[in-house]
Motif scaffolding. Structure first.
Motif, PDB file in Angstrom:
ATOM      1  N   GLN A 198       0.840  -1.193   0.000  1.00  0.00           N
ATOM      2  CA  GLN A 198       0.000   0.000   0.000  1.00  0.00           C
ATOM      3  C   GLN A 198       0.870   1.236   0.000  1.00  0.00           C
ATOM      4  O   GLN A 198       2.086   1.156   0.076  1.00  0.00           O
ATOM      5  CB  GLN A 198      -0.895   0.010   1.234  1.00  0.00           C
ATOM      6  CG  GLN A 198      -2.026  -0.983   1.140  1.00  0.00           C
ATOM      7  CD  GLN A 198      -2.943  -0.894   2.339  1.00  0.00           C
ATOM      8  OE1 GLN A 198      -2.590  -1.338   3.411  1.00  0.00           O
ATOM      9  NE2 GLN A 198      -4.105  -0.317   2.156  1.00  0.00           N
TER      10      GLN A 198
ATOM     11  N   ASN B  82      -1.799  -5.417  -4.196  1.00  0.00           N
ATOM     12  CA  ASN B  82      -1.408  -4.004  -4.182  1.00  0.00           C
ATOM     13  C   ASN B  82      -2.663  -3.136  -4.213  1.00  0.00           C
ATOM     14  O   ASN B  82      -3.570  -3.403  -4.982  1.00  0.00           O
ATOM     15  CB  ASN B  82      -0.565  -3.694  -5.422  1.00  0.00           C
ATOM     16  CG  ASN B  82       0.609  -2.792  -5.110  1.00  0.00           C
ATOM     17  OD1 ASN B  82       1.687  -3.264  -4.819  1.00  0.00           O
ATOM     18  ND2 ASN B  82       0.397  -1.502  -5.148  1.00  0.00           N
TER      19      ASN B  82
ATOM     20  N   TYR C  90      -3.279   0.834  -4.304  1.00  0.00           N
ATOM     21  CA  TYR C  90      -2.747   2.200  -4.315  1.00  0.00           C
ATOM     22  C   TYR C  90      -3.852   3.225  -4.587  1.00  0.00           C
ATOM     23  O   TYR C  90      -4.947   2.885  -4.995  1.00  0.00           O
ATOM     24  CB  TYR C  90      -1.697   2.332  -5.421  1.00  0.00           C
ATOM     25  CG  TYR C  90      -0.295   1.872  -5.064  1.00  0.00           C
ATOM     26  CD1 TYR C  90      -0.010   1.283  -3.846  1.00  0.00           C
ATOM     27  CD2 TYR C  90       0.745   2.042  -5.975  1.00  0.00           C
ATOM     28  CE1 TYR C  90       1.279   0.874  -3.549  1.00  0.00           C
ATOM     29  CE2 TYR C  90       2.038   1.639  -5.687  1.00  0.00           C
ATOM     30  CZ  TYR C  90       2.303   1.046  -4.469  1.00  0.00           C
ATOM     31  OH  TYR C  90       3.581   0.638  -4.187  1.00  0.00           O
ATOM     32  N   TYR C  91      -3.468   4.459  -4.391  1.00  0.00           N
ATOM     33  CA  TYR C  91      -4.333   5.582  -4.784  1.00  0.00           C
ATOM     34  C   TYR C  91      -3.433   6.674  -5.358  1.00  0.00           C
ATOM     35  O   TYR C  91      -2.216   6.664  -5.114  1.00  0.00           O
ATOM     36  CB  TYR C  91      -5.146   6.097  -3.592  1.00  0.00           C
ATOM     37  CG  TYR C  91      -4.326   6.441  -2.368  1.00  0.00           C
ATOM     38  CD1 TYR C  91      -4.031   5.483  -1.405  1.00  0.00           C
ATOM     39  CD2 TYR C  91      -3.827   7.734  -2.175  1.00  0.00           C
ATOM     40  CE1 TYR C  91      -3.275   5.794  -0.294  1.00  0.00           C
ATOM     41  CE2 TYR C  91      -3.076   8.047  -1.059  1.00  0.00           C
ATOM     42  CZ  TYR C  91      -2.803   7.081  -0.123  1.00  0.00           C
ATOM     43  OH  TYR C  91      -2.042   7.385   0.974  1.00  0.00           O
ATOM     44  N   PRO C  92      -3.982   7.610  -6.124  1.00  0.00           N
ATOM     45  CA  PRO C  92      -3.122   8.635  -6.719  1.00  0.00           C
ATOM     46  C   PRO C  92      -2.392   9.428  -5.634  1.00  0.00           C
ATOM     47  O   PRO C  92      -3.015   9.856  -4.657  1.00  0.00           O
ATOM     48  CB  PRO C  92      -4.108   9.530  -7.474  1.00  0.00           C
ATOM     49  CG  PRO C  92      -5.295   8.674  -7.728  1.00  0.00           C
ATOM     50  CD  PRO C  92      -5.384   7.754  -6.539  1.00  0.00           C
ATOM     51  N   PRO C  93      -1.098   9.617  -5.798  1.00  0.00           N
ATOM     52  CA  PRO C  93      -0.366  10.403  -4.791  1.00  0.00           C
ATOM     53  C   PRO C  93      -0.755  11.874  -4.868  1.00  0.00           C
ATOM     54  O   PRO C  93      -1.176  12.352  -5.925  1.00  0.00           O
ATOM     55  CB  PRO C  93       1.100  10.200  -5.200  1.00  0.00           C
ATOM     56  CG  PRO C  93       1.070   9.833  -6.641  1.00  0.00           C
ATOM     57  CD  PRO C  93      -0.243   9.153  -6.892  1.00  0.00           C
TER      58      PRO C  93
ATOM     59  N   GLN D   3      -6.434  10.497 -12.888  1.00  0.00           N
ATOM     60  CA  GLN D   3      -5.695   9.251 -12.675  1.00  0.00           C
ATOM     61  C   GLN D   3      -6.530   8.171 -11.968  1.00  0.00           C
ATOM     62  O   GLN D   3      -6.114   7.021 -11.880  1.00  0.00           O
ATOM     63  CB  GLN D   3      -4.439   9.514 -11.835  1.00  0.00           C
ATOM     64  CG  GLN D   3      -3.458  10.457 -12.485  1.00  0.00           C
ATOM     65  CD  GLN D   3      -2.227  10.676 -11.607  1.00  0.00           C
ATOM     66  OE1 GLN D   3      -1.905   9.876 -10.752  1.00  0.00           O
ATOM     67  NE2 GLN D   3      -1.551  11.781 -11.825  1.00  0.00           N
TER      68      GLN D   3
ATOM     69  N   ILE E   4      -7.238   4.684 -13.588  1.00  0.00           N
ATOM     70  CA  ILE E   4      -6.080   3.783 -13.643  1.00  0.00           C
ATOM     71  C   ILE E   4      -5.936   3.052 -12.309  1.00  0.00           C
ATOM     72  O   ILE E   4      -5.705   1.836 -12.259  1.00  0.00           O
ATOM     73  CB  ILE E   4      -4.788   4.598 -13.916  1.00  0.00           C
ATOM     74  CG1 ILE E   4      -4.850   5.258 -15.288  1.00  0.00           C
ATOM     75  CG2 ILE E   4      -3.546   3.734 -13.770  1.00  0.00           C
ATOM     76  CD1 ILE E   4      -3.752   6.304 -15.508  1.00  0.00           C
ATOM     77  N   TYR E   5      -6.071   3.807 -11.238  1.00  0.00           N
ATOM     78  CA  TYR E   5      -5.891   3.231  -9.907  1.00  0.00           C
ATOM     79  C   TYR E   5      -7.025   2.263  -9.546  1.00  0.00           C
ATOM     80  O   TYR E   5      -6.786   1.216  -8.937  1.00  0.00           O
ATOM     81  CB  TYR E   5      -5.763   4.355  -8.863  1.00  0.00           C
ATOM     82  CG  TYR E   5      -4.371   4.946  -8.838  1.00  0.00           C
ATOM     83  CD1 TYR E   5      -3.419   4.487  -7.936  1.00  0.00           C
ATOM     84  CD2 TYR E   5      -3.998   5.933  -9.739  1.00  0.00           C
ATOM     85  CE1 TYR E   5      -2.136   5.007  -7.925  1.00  0.00           C
ATOM     86  CE2 TYR E   5      -2.710   6.461  -9.740  1.00  0.00           C
ATOM     87  CZ  TYR E   5      -1.783   5.989  -8.820  1.00  0.00           C
ATOM     88  OH  TYR E   5      -0.500   6.496  -8.811  1.00  0.00           O
TER      89      TYR E   5
ATOM     90  N   TYR F 156      -6.587  -0.974 -11.490  1.00  0.00           N
ATOM     91  CA  TYR F 156      -5.501  -1.768 -10.897  1.00  0.00           C
ATOM     92  C   TYR F 156      -5.941  -2.417  -9.581  1.00  0.00           C
ATOM     93  O   TYR F 156      -5.761  -3.621  -9.364  1.00  0.00           O
ATOM     94  CB  TYR F 156      -4.284  -0.871 -10.687  1.00  0.00           C
ATOM     95  CG  TYR F 156      -3.078  -1.567 -10.083  1.00  0.00           C
ATOM     96  CD1 TYR F 156      -2.710  -2.848 -10.485  1.00  0.00           C
ATOM     97  CD2 TYR F 156      -2.297  -0.932  -9.126  1.00  0.00           C
ATOM     98  CE1 TYR F 156      -1.594  -3.484  -9.947  1.00  0.00           C
ATOM     99  CE2 TYR F 156      -1.177  -1.543  -8.590  1.00  0.00           C
ATOM    100  CZ  TYR F 156      -0.832  -2.824  -8.997  1.00  0.00           C
ATOM    101  OH  TYR F 156       0.262  -3.444  -8.448  1.00  0.00           O
TER     102      TYR F 156
ATOM    103  N   GLU G 270      -8.353  -5.272 -10.179  1.00  0.00           N
ATOM    104  CA  GLU G 270      -7.681  -6.484 -10.676  1.00  0.00           C
ATOM    105  C   GLU G 270      -6.897  -7.174  -9.561  1.00  0.00           C
ATOM    106  O   GLU G 270      -6.848  -8.402  -9.471  1.00  0.00           O
ATOM    107  CB  GLU G 270      -6.750  -6.118 -11.844  1.00  0.00           C
ATOM    108  CG  GLU G 270      -7.525  -5.795 -13.111  1.00  0.00           C
ATOM    109  CD  GLU G 270      -6.651  -5.230 -14.214  1.00  0.00           C
ATOM    110  OE1 GLU G 270      -5.487  -4.880 -13.946  1.00  0.00           O
ATOM    111  OE2 GLU G 270      -7.151  -5.129 -15.346  1.00  0.00           O
ATOM    112  N   GLU G 271      -6.301  -6.378  -8.709  1.00  0.00           N
ATOM    113  CA  GLU G 271      -5.544  -6.968  -7.597  1.00  0.00           C
ATOM    114  C   GLU G 271      -6.480  -7.675  -6.612  1.00  0.00           C
ATOM    115  O   GLU G 271      -6.148  -8.741  -6.088  1.00  0.00           O
ATOM    116  CB  GLU G 271      -4.740  -5.880  -6.882  1.00  0.00           C
ATOM    117  CG  GLU G 271      -3.540  -5.389  -7.682  1.00  0.00           C
ATOM    118  CD  GLU G 271      -2.462  -6.461  -7.821  1.00  0.00           C
ATOM    119  OE1 GLU G 271      -1.965  -6.934  -6.810  1.00  0.00           O
ATOM    120  OE2 GLU G 271      -2.142  -6.825  -8.964  1.00  0.00           O
TER     121      GLU G 271
END
Lengths: 387, 443
Positions: free
Chosen positions: B132, B158, B160-163, B173, B176-177, B180, B183-184
């Motif tokens: 993370q 995984n 994540y998130y946009p920084p 963005q 995209i996150y 992802y 799918e994870e």
């Protein structure tokens, strides 16, 4: 510009090492943009393709942190704190920007501390994932493309696929040359000392890739011309394992005992140079695969094998190869305090490398020479033990 | 023998039910085998808990067990055990406490070590880690544990998130996150199906996710009752009442707990009952995990008329309608949107205030909404995840908002050797003096 020609490669490396960033400062004065980055995850191919100079940032182990602690917690990786301190004090005042790849919490969680304190014109946090499955490769490509777009915006120039492919070729060649130099450490005694090698490694990460390649070639030629010295049969051949060791202090502590430092698994050393980028139709694909799947760093989770031993081979098999190819007698695992990614690997690495035939000394320390005397004593005791 | 400390009194009777939750979670891991269920070592706030609940996988929450060991002041033996195999004391002590316990259990052939707090935890059949943006131990800890439990498979996903980047539009963005993360999560389901030998019941997962949404909403509705003056509940309680949301998300028991808490807080408000009497100062717990062995410090604050009506820590949710989640029929995608939008919820606000950051905007929002006079942060030495960057948050808060009194306490989450009660209380006293002067200046 540092004069790099036959016969003075080591002198040039010494100068670039001692005056770290001097070439970047020169290029900045001539109008080139300079982007600093942290860790082995900095995608140098893309920065080179953008026409900027990528410079990997290092700290100064001899300099106490005097200003950085006003902004950044002391529980952060001592290497990261030290580099940040230098940046706050103006050591890197030639930077136009920075890229922070998401390696670990010490980088991720201080992103805003860096960016808000330094206030550089360009800033990018490259959100590299921790896992390597197919969705992660697709995601890595997306975040590399975002990175490319931000660089294009910053420089005002498009980064073409051809420019990236050319940069891939240049950096692959650079890695190949460095591996050839590493080969000269296989003899007994090695043709190049660990201290000399460290200076070359550090110098190489501070200059444009073509100059870096010329430097390595010059050093290789110079070293090859050396007359082989008689080997000390009692001298032990040591491998150093860790992340960013970028100073000769620890190396000298090892070599001053009479041991030979013949190999490393450092993020400034073999980790950087052992794996190339594959030439792929979409050059970003090859870059994504290299940084995510090929780089052997503890922040990239690897564990697809069916057995634990198989997983260890996936994670550390390269170290076993090094032990055999470089005839390693013992390894020093040098980990910085407050480093969760490396710290949680210590028992596994230690038992794996010892099973490969090299006893391991584990040292946890600061990024500082203040404790060097204690470190040296531990190293001496270790070498006596394996004598 | 471990030093036993008298448990802190709680201001709400509902919070007194929490030990039952925690014990229940621990004992479920011990009873799982006889019930034919699989146990997964797992981590909070990473989107995997609803998958586990929908597949009848019993989560073994290492963070919770280490917290219990710390609260019982009985973690040292496990920390020392881990240290004996070269795990540094500077590493995450949630992890090293747990690894030490696991090492002992392996040496006993899987039997629970004698004297384990609250009966200990059962041996997992799998370990679900997570890469993370907030915690390296969430994937290094399972990997390290596998060294001692070599037959237990580890799966790391995984999320994540946009920084945060003030110059970028994170909305561009998000897709995209979310793709992802979805799918994870799907990879997690595949792994769990492989280990359990059972297929995911997607309708059940959808119902679990819906229940989680309801729980998030009810949690926020309930916690917002704490805006009342005097506040009916303090952070000292919240460090307990977070348990159902954090460790039991997707269960009816978690939802029902907040129904009860909500009713109790409303009753307290109706009765005019507050945490402190009189309530002199209202403070936000702005960041940092608490020292589980020193939760009594909240009562020390309370005893001086200081209350914490709000905290960032363990408020790991937001009202669903405020997140404006896109519609989807895929429960995994819904989970992904929910977390990505949660972690980026304060980005737009931060953009409107030059020099601010999302973390600081969140603190400012709570200070305003809960009428706080100051902020307390806690910096735990062994945890970079939640505690690196606190100094920057505190400095930014003063710079972009106002020069409110701030205290940064120092300690750890588990390792009591870092703690000095007298020093801590002296610092609290000095902070309260600063608060008094500040309020006087404010008139």
């Amino acid at each position: 510009m540092t004069d790099i020609r036959d016969g003075n490669g080591l002198a040039a490396a010494e100068k670039l090492y001692t005056q770290y960033g001097s070439r970047a400062r020169e290029l900045k004065a001539s109008g080139k943009k300079v982007i600093g980055y942290l860790s082995a995850l900095g995608p140098v191919e893309i920065m080179t393709a953008a026409g900027v100079l990528p410079i990997r940032l290092k700290g100064n182990v001899s300099e106490a942190i005097s200003k950085g602690d006003a902004y950044m917690e002391t529980i952060v990786c001592p290497f990261v704190r030290n580099v940040f301190d230098l940046a706050v004090k103006g050591k890197y005042d030639f930077l136009d920007g920075m890229v922070l790849p998401h390696q670990c919490d010490s980088i991720d969680r201080t992103n805003e501390t860096w960016s808000y304190t330094l206030g550089l014109p360009y800033w990018h946090f490259l959100n590299v994932p921790h896992v390597t499955d197919d969705p992660s490769i697709a995601f890595m490509k997306e975040i590399l493309r975002i990175f490319i777009r931000t660089l294009e915006k910053f420089t005002g120039k498009a980064i073409t696929d051809q420019a990236i492919a050319d940069a891939v070729t240049a950096h692959n060649n650079n890695r190949k040359l460095m591996r050839e130099l590493y080969d000269l450490r296989k003899s007994n005694p090695p043709l190049i000392s660990g201290s000399e090698m460290m200076k070359v490694l550090v110098a190489a990460m501070s200059i444009p890739v073509e100059e870096s390649s010329a430097l390595i070639e010059a050093v290789t030629k110079e070293v090859k011309e050396r007359k082989p010295a008689a080997a000390n049969p009692k001298a032990k051949r040591i491998m150093l394992i860790g992340d960013q060791i970028d100073d000769v202090a620890v190396i000298e502590a090892i070599e001053s005992t009479g041991a030979y430092l013949v190999m490393d698994d450092l993020s400034t050393g073999s980790k950087m140079y052992w794996q190339d980028v594959d030439a792929t139709a979409d050059p970003v694909q090859g870059i994504a695969e290299r940084y995510l799947r090929k780089l052997k760093i503890p922040t990239t989770f690897v564990g697809s094998a069916d057995t634990y031993q198989g997983i260890l081979e996936e994670r550390f098999g390269h170290m076993k190869k090094y032990v055999n190819e470089f005839k390693v007698d013992g390894a020093i695992l040098f980990i910085y305090k407050y480093c969760d990614p490396y710290g949680f690997e210590v028992p596994a690495i230690k038992s794996y490398v010892e099973a490969a035939g090299a006893p391991v000394l584990y040292l946890e320390d600061e990024y500082s020479t203040s404790s060097l005397a204690r470190v040296k004593t531990r190293i001496e005791a270790f070498l006596e033990m394996i004598a | 023998m471990a030093e036993e400390k008298k448990g802190r009194a709680v201001a709400t009777s509902t919070a007194a039910k929490i030990p039952k939750f925690v014990r229940g979670n621990l004992s479920a891991t011990l009873k799982a085998k006889e019930e034919g269920k699989k146990v997964a070592a797992a981590f909070i706030a990473d989107g995997q808990d609803e998958i586990m609940r929908a597949m009848d996988i019993v989560p073994a929450w290492g963070e919770s067990f280490s917290g219990v060991c710390a609260a019982k002041r009985d973690a040292e033996k496990y920390l020392q055990k881990a240290e004996s195999d070269n795990f540094s004391r500077s590493l995450c002590t949630y992890a090293t406490c747990n690894i030490g316990f696991d090492m002992m259990r392996e040496e006993l052939g899987g039997a629970t070590p004698e004297g384990a707090p609250w009966g200990g935890m059962g041996r997992p059949d799998m370990m679900l880690g997570n890469g993370q943006l907030l915690c390296d131990p969430r994937f290094k800890w399972p990997q390290a544990t596998q060294h001692y439990q070599q037959d237990v498979p580890v799966f790391v996903t995984n999320m994540y998130y946009p920084p945060w980047d003030p110059n970028a539009d994170h909305h561009e963005q998000e897709a995209i996150y979310v793709k992802y993360a979805t799918e994870e999560l799907r990879e997690t389901v595949k792994f769990c199906e492989k280990i359990t030998g059972k297929k995911m019941d997607w309708d059940r997962l959808a119902a679990t996710v819906e229940l989680s949404d309801k729980t998030w909403d009810l949690f926020i509705d309930t916690y917002e009752l704490r805006k009342h003056i005097p506040t009916p509940m303090d952070t000292g309680d919240a460090m307990n009442t977070m348990v159902p949301l954090t460790f039991n998300l997707g269960t009816q028991e978690a939802y029902d707990f907040y129904v009860d808490l909500n009713a109790e807080l409303k009753q307290k408000i109706a009765d005019g009952v507050g945490v402190a009497n009189p309530e002199k100062y209202r403070i936000i717990w702005a960041a940092g995990l608490p020292s589980w062995f020193a939760l009594g410090d909240f009562q020390y604050f309370n005893g001086k008329g200081v209350v914490f009506p709000v905290e960032v820590t363990y408020r790991g949710c937001e009202k669903i309608e405020r997140l404006d989640l896109p519609k989807t029929n895929d429960p995994l995608e819904h989970i992904a949107w929910r977390w990505v939008r949660y972690w980026t919820h304060w980005y737009d606000a931060a953009k409107k205030r030059p020099g601010s950051t999302p973390k600081v905007e969140r603190i400012i929002e709570y200070i305003e909404d809960y009428k706080c006079d100051g902020a307390v942060f806690h910096s735990a030495f062994s945890c970079r995840s939640w505690h690196a960057g606190i100094m920057q948050q505190a400095a930014t808060l003063k710079k972009v908002y106002k020069d409110i009194p701030i205290l940064i306490m120092e300690g750890d989450i588990v390792d009591i050797s870092s703690y000095n009660e007298a020093d801590t209380h002296n610092r609290i006293d000095a902070f309260i003096e600063t608060l008094a002067a500040y309020k006087k200046r404010q008139g």
